[in-house]
Design a protein around this motif. Sequence first.
Motif, PDB file in Angstrom:
ATOM      1  N   ARG A 146       0.059  11.507   0.474  1.00 57.18           N
ATOM      2  CA  ARG A 146      -0.380  12.681   1.223  1.00 57.18           C
ATOM      3  C   ARG A 146       0.263  13.926   0.619  1.00 57.18           C
ATOM      4  O   ARG A 146       1.416  13.900   0.210  1.00 57.18           O
ATOM      5  CB  ARG A 146       0.037  12.598   2.696  1.00 57.18           C
ATOM      6  CG  ARG A 146      -0.384  11.321   3.402  1.00 57.18           C
ATOM      7  CD  ARG A 146      -1.860  11.338   3.726  1.00 57.18           C
ATOM      8  NE  ARG A 146      -2.273  10.112   4.372  1.00 57.18           N
ATOM      9  CZ  ARG A 146      -2.977   9.157   3.793  1.00 57.18           C
ATOM     10  NH1 ARG A 146      -3.323   9.266   2.540  1.00 57.18           N
ATOM     11  NH2 ARG A 146      -3.341   8.079   4.446  1.00 57.18           N
ATOM     12  N   ASP A 204      -5.440  13.536  -0.491  1.00 59.60           N
ATOM     13  CA  ASP A 204      -4.836  12.388   0.187  1.00 59.60           C
ATOM     14  C   ASP A 204      -5.613  11.119  -0.133  1.00 59.60           C
ATOM     15  O   ASP A 204      -6.841  11.134  -0.192  1.00 59.60           O
ATOM     16  CB  ASP A 204      -4.834  12.594   1.702  1.00 59.60           C
ATOM     17  CG  ASP A 204      -3.891  13.708   2.136  1.00 59.60           C
ATOM     18  OD1 ASP A 204      -3.197  14.273   1.262  1.00 59.60           O
ATOM     19  OD2 ASP A 204      -3.855  14.011   3.328  1.00 59.60           O
ATOM     20  N   ARG A 205      -4.882  10.019  -0.318  1.00 59.39           N
ATOM     21  CA  ARG A 205      -5.534   8.740  -0.593  1.00 59.39           C
ATOM     22  C   ARG A 205      -4.523   7.611  -0.463  1.00 59.39           C
ATOM     23  O   ARG A 205      -3.331   7.830  -0.426  1.00 59.39           O
ATOM     24  CB  ARG A 205      -6.143   8.741  -1.986  1.00 59.39           C
ATOM     25  CG  ARG A 205      -5.120   8.832  -3.104  1.00 59.39           C
ATOM     26  CD  ARG A 205      -5.823   8.971  -4.440  1.00 59.39           C
ATOM     27  NE  ARG A 205      -4.933   9.059  -5.548  1.00 59.39           N
ATOM     28  CZ  ARG A 205      -4.243  10.114  -5.915  1.00 59.39           C
ATOM     29  NH1 ARG A 205      -4.331  11.212  -5.207  1.00 59.39           N
ATOM     30  NH2 ARG A 205      -3.452  10.105  -6.963  1.00 59.39           N
ATOM     31  N   ASP A 206      -5.049   6.402  -0.403  1.00 60.11           N
ATOM     32  CA  ASP A 206      -4.226   5.195  -0.369  1.00 60.11           C
ATOM     33  C   ASP A 206      -4.357   4.489  -1.710  1.00 60.11           C
ATOM     34  O   ASP A 206      -5.455   4.394  -2.261  1.00 60.11           O
ATOM     35  CB  ASP A 206      -4.682   4.254   0.742  1.00 60.11           C
ATOM     36  CG  ASP A 206      -4.475   4.848   2.130  1.00 60.11           C
ATOM     37  OD1 ASP A 206      -3.771   5.866   2.245  1.00 60.11           O
ATOM     38  OD2 ASP A 206      -5.022   4.288   3.086  1.00 60.11           O
ATOM     39  N   GLU A 234       0.471   5.147   0.843  1.00 58.99           N
ATOM     40  CA  GLU A 234      -0.377   6.205   1.392  1.00 58.99           C
ATOM     41  C   GLU A 234       0.149   7.525   0.840  1.00 58.99           C
ATOM     42  O   GLU A 234       1.237   7.958   1.204  1.00 58.99           O
ATOM     43  CB  GLU A 234      -0.302   6.217   2.913  1.00 58.99           C
ATOM     44  CG  GLU A 234      -0.772   4.945   3.562  1.00 58.99           C
ATOM     45  CD  GLU A 234      -0.472   4.923   5.053  1.00 58.99           C
ATOM     46  OE1 GLU A 234      -0.239   6.000   5.647  1.00 58.99           O
ATOM     47  OE2 GLU A 234      -0.464   3.830   5.615  1.00 58.99           O
ATOM     48  N   THR A 262       4.191   0.656   2.355  1.00 54.60           N
ATOM     49  CA  THR A 262       4.214  -0.439   3.320  1.00 54.60           C
ATOM     50  C   THR A 262       4.015  -1.759   2.580  1.00 54.60           C
ATOM     51  O   THR A 262       3.049  -1.910   1.836  1.00 54.60           O
ATOM     52  CB  THR A 262       3.091  -0.274   4.368  1.00 54.60           C
ATOM     53  OG1 THR A 262       3.209   1.015   4.978  1.00 54.60           O
ATOM     54  CG2 THR A 262       3.172  -1.353   5.436  1.00 54.60           C
ATOM     55  N   LYS A 295       8.652  -0.422   5.278  1.00 56.36           N
ATOM     56  CA  LYS A 295       7.803   0.754   5.523  1.00 56.36           C
ATOM     57  C   LYS A 295       8.722   1.959   5.541  1.00 56.36           C
ATOM     58  O   LYS A 295       9.623   2.050   6.368  1.00 56.36           O
ATOM     59  CB  LYS A 295       7.046   0.647   6.838  1.00 56.36           C
ATOM     60  CG  LYS A 295       6.085   1.804   7.046  1.00 56.36           C
ATOM     61  CD  LYS A 295       5.181   1.589   8.228  1.00 56.36           C
ATOM     62  CE  LYS A 295       4.137   2.675   8.278  1.00 56.36           C
ATOM     63  NZ  LYS A 295       3.148   2.417   9.301  1.00 56.36           N
ATOM     64  N   ILE A 314       0.854  -1.186   0.000  1.00 55.10           N
ATOM     65  CA  ILE A 314       0.000   0.000   0.000  1.00 55.10           C
ATOM     66  C   ILE A 314       0.889   1.236   0.000  1.00 55.10           C
ATOM     67  O   ILE A 314       1.879   1.288   0.726  1.00 55.10           O
ATOM     68  CB  ILE A 314      -0.926   0.029   1.231  1.00 55.10           C
ATOM     69  CG1 ILE A 314      -1.868  -1.170   1.201  1.00 55.10           C
ATOM     70  CG2 ILE A 314      -1.716   1.328   1.296  1.00 55.10           C
ATOM     71  CD1 ILE A 314      -2.709  -1.323   2.440  1.00 55.10           C
ATOM     72  N   THR A 366       4.013   7.028   1.846  1.00 56.44           N
ATOM     73  CA  THR A 366       4.494   6.037   2.793  1.00 56.44           C
ATOM     74  C   THR A 366       4.151   4.675   2.218  1.00 56.44           C
ATOM     75  O   THR A 366       2.978   4.321   2.084  1.00 56.44           O
ATOM     76  CB  THR A 366       3.838   6.215   4.180  1.00 56.44           C
ATOM     77  OG1 THR A 366       4.108   7.541   4.637  1.00 56.44           O
ATOM     78  CG2 THR A 366       4.379   5.196   5.165  1.00 56.44           C
TER      79      THR A 366
END
Length: 167
Positions: A105, A113-115, A103, A142, A152, A101, A140
């Motif tokens: 920002r 902002d979204r994933d 993230e 992960t 991460k 994933i 970010t």
Amino acid sequence: MIRSIFNPKEFTGKHMLFAMLAFFGVIITVNLVMARFAVTTWSGLVVPNTYVASQQFNDKAAESRAIEALGYQVKLTPNAEGLEIDFIDSAGQPALADSMIAELRRPVAEHQDRDIVLVREADGIYRGKGQVLEGEWIATVTAIKDGETLYKRGWRFHVNADGSLTQ
């Protein structure tokens, strides 16, 4: 006509009142506009409770050191369709993860902002759909396998108008 140049009009209290109202009116208007921008663009909230975050700092730092010791690397590439991540293990080979994933920002505003969930494709590259617009971003990434966090890390990058990446 020449006489009116040498006899200026008298500066009265009304003139002074107008000058003061104009001066302070501009200052107050600018302050109100800037305050509105400050309040509506970003909440300023980094963590909901700073005391709890400070208590968790040492645990998170130890977790980050353990993840770093695993030696995984990523190459992050935004493109017109979304993100591509080349996930590599410590031996330089493509690494496997059950889930990955990103993230995304904005450093200041929250409205974009979204994933992005990335899926490993046949060529070993993880890809996720979702356009990454021009400007500053913090991603970010992960990667998790068998319930354990393999990787991460946060990345700050700039997407140029042509879609190229500046890190």
